[in-house]
Scaffold this active site. Structure first.
Site, PDB file in Angstrom:
ATOM      1  N   SER A   1      55.401  39.770  46.948  1.00  0.00           N
ATOM      2  CA  SER A   1      56.625  39.335  46.262  1.00  0.00           C
ATOM      3  C   SER A   1      57.821  40.218  46.605  1.00  0.00           C
ATOM      4  O   SER A   1      57.674  41.383  46.956  1.00  0.00           O
ATOM      5  CB  SER A   1      56.434  39.380  44.747  1.00  0.00           C
ATOM      6  OG  SER A   1      55.329  38.616  44.362  1.00  0.00           O
TER       7      SER A   1
HETATM    8  N1  SAH Z   1      50.214  41.101  44.069  1.00  0.00           N
HETATM    9  C1  SAH Z   1      50.222  40.903  45.503  1.00  0.00           C
HETATM   10  C2  SAH Z   1      50.766  39.553  45.947  1.00  0.00           C
HETATM   11  C3  SAH Z   1      49.895  38.454  45.521  1.00  0.00           C
HETATM   12  S1  SAH Z   1      49.970  36.985  46.490  1.00  0.00           S
HETATM   13  C4  SAH Z   1      50.958  42.004  46.220  1.00  0.00           C
HETATM   14  O1  SAH Z   1      51.504  42.897  45.583  1.00  0.00           O
HETATM   15  O2  SAH Z   1      50.956  41.966  47.460  1.00  0.00           O
HETATM   16  C5  SAH Z   1      48.784  36.107  45.533  1.00  0.00           C
HETATM   17  C6  SAH Z   1      47.360  36.547  45.753  1.00  0.00           C
HETATM   18  O3  SAH Z   1      46.542  35.910  44.782  1.00  0.00           O
HETATM   19  C7  SAH Z   1      46.810  36.140  47.119  1.00  0.00           C
HETATM   20  O4  SAH Z   1      46.326  37.263  47.793  1.00  0.00           O
HETATM   21  C8  SAH Z   1      45.695  35.164  46.765  1.00  0.00           C
HETATM   22  O5  SAH Z   1      44.597  35.209  47.655  1.00  0.00           O
HETATM   23  C9  SAH Z   1      45.300  35.647  45.386  1.00  0.00           C
HETATM   24  N2  SAH Z   1      44.581  34.681  44.573  1.00  0.00           N
HETATM   25  C10 SAH Z   1      44.786  33.355  44.411  1.00  0.00           C
HETATM   26  N3  SAH Z   1      43.893  32.829  43.538  1.00  0.00           N
HETATM   27  C11 SAH Z   1      43.101  33.862  43.121  1.00  0.00           C
HETATM   28  C12 SAH Z   1      42.001  33.971  42.224  1.00  0.00           C
HETATM   29  N4  SAH Z   1      41.506  32.939  41.563  1.00  0.00           N
HETATM   30  N5  SAH Z   1      41.441  35.200  42.044  1.00  0.00           N
HETATM   31  C13 SAH Z   1      41.911  36.275  42.703  1.00  0.00           C
HETATM   32  N6  SAH Z   1      42.946  36.233  43.570  1.00  0.00           N
HETATM   33  C14 SAH Z   1      43.536  35.045  43.772  1.00  0.00           C
END
Ligand code: SAH
Length: 220
Positions: free
Chosen positions: A68
């Site tokens: 983000s």
């Molecule tokens: N917080 C992160 C950005 C997250 S992007 C940072 O600081 O870089 C969103 C993430 O959520 C992705 O990596 C995706 O794979 C993960 N995601 C999506 N659904 C999920 C689930 N059910 N459990 C765990 N992770 C999940």
């Protein structure tokens, strides 16, 4: 290069990021501003993003996932009203940047990621950079992390149709959850405050996150 040198790199860029992207837009929590000044976003953003690591934008981290925009990370962190003693759950480790920011403020961070390669990369970065209070689990985060619960604060960093029921159950009696909630294309940041059996929800800034996939998220 020593660990301190790696962390110190781009110190001026981080200072500028905090001043122009965060303080100017109204963020005030001194712990959040300190964590954003300290955390080496360029390491989590990866070498392909080194020119833009401190720019006012989200970045591609591969596997169709994004890290983000700094402002969004800071707003979500501020909405959590963190204290030093908090135990925090993050769903969606991604690059690990948000978890690193949290870990500079609270005592314990537990983060769950469904994509194994992202979780492994983040784990290695935490270890290389000396972060000792972050645990990473590879799983469907919509189920939370029962063994580590309850959590004082929970942050979901992927777009959810609603806050998954297991996650609300794993929140401490006076806890806070922050999550982008809406449809797949656009969401708003939802802040849920638990007060015993009572739950209050308020909506904050509009946002666009990648989807939360899993049992209590989107199907695919
Ligand atoms: N917080 C992160 C950005 C997250 S992007 C940072 O600081 O870089 C969103 C993430 O959520 C992705 O990596 C995706 O794979 C993960 N995601 C999506 N659904 C999920 C689930 N059910 N459990 C765990 N992770 C999940």
């Amino acid at each position: 290069m020593s660990l301190e040198d790696i962390k110190d790199k781009f110190k001026e860029k981080r200072e500028e990021m905090v001043n122009t992207q965060l303080i100017r837009r109204g963020l005030v929590d001194t712990n959040v501003l300190r964590a954003m000044r300290e955390t080496p976003r360029h390491i989590f953003a990866g070498s392909g993003n080194s020119d833009n690591a401190y720019a006012d934008m989200a970045l591609d981290i591969g596997m169709h996932q994004t890290i983000s925009q700094p402002y969004m990370v800071a707003v979500m962190t501020e909405l959590l009203e963190l204290s030093r003693s908090d135990k925090v759950l993050e769903i969606g480790t991604g690059s690990g940047y948000q978890a690193a920011v949290l870990s500079a403020i609270v005592s314990t961070v537990c983060t769950v990621e469904r994509i194994e390669s992202l979780a492994e990369d983040a784990r290695r970065k935490f270890s290389d950079l000396g972060y000792k209070n972050i645990s990473v689990k590879i799983a469907d985060g919509t189920l939370g992390w029962l063994e580590e619960s309850p959590f004082d604060k929970i942050i979901i960093t992927a777009a959810a149709p609603d806050i998954p029921a297991p996650i609300i159950k794993q929140l401490a009696p006076r806890g806070i959850i922050v999550a982008p909630v809406g449809d797949r294309r656009a969401q708003s940041l939802l802040k849920l405050v638990k007060d015993g059996a009572h739950v209050t929800k308020t909506y904050h800034v509009p946002c666009i996150f990648v989807p939360l996939l899993g049992k209590y998220g989107w199907d695919s």
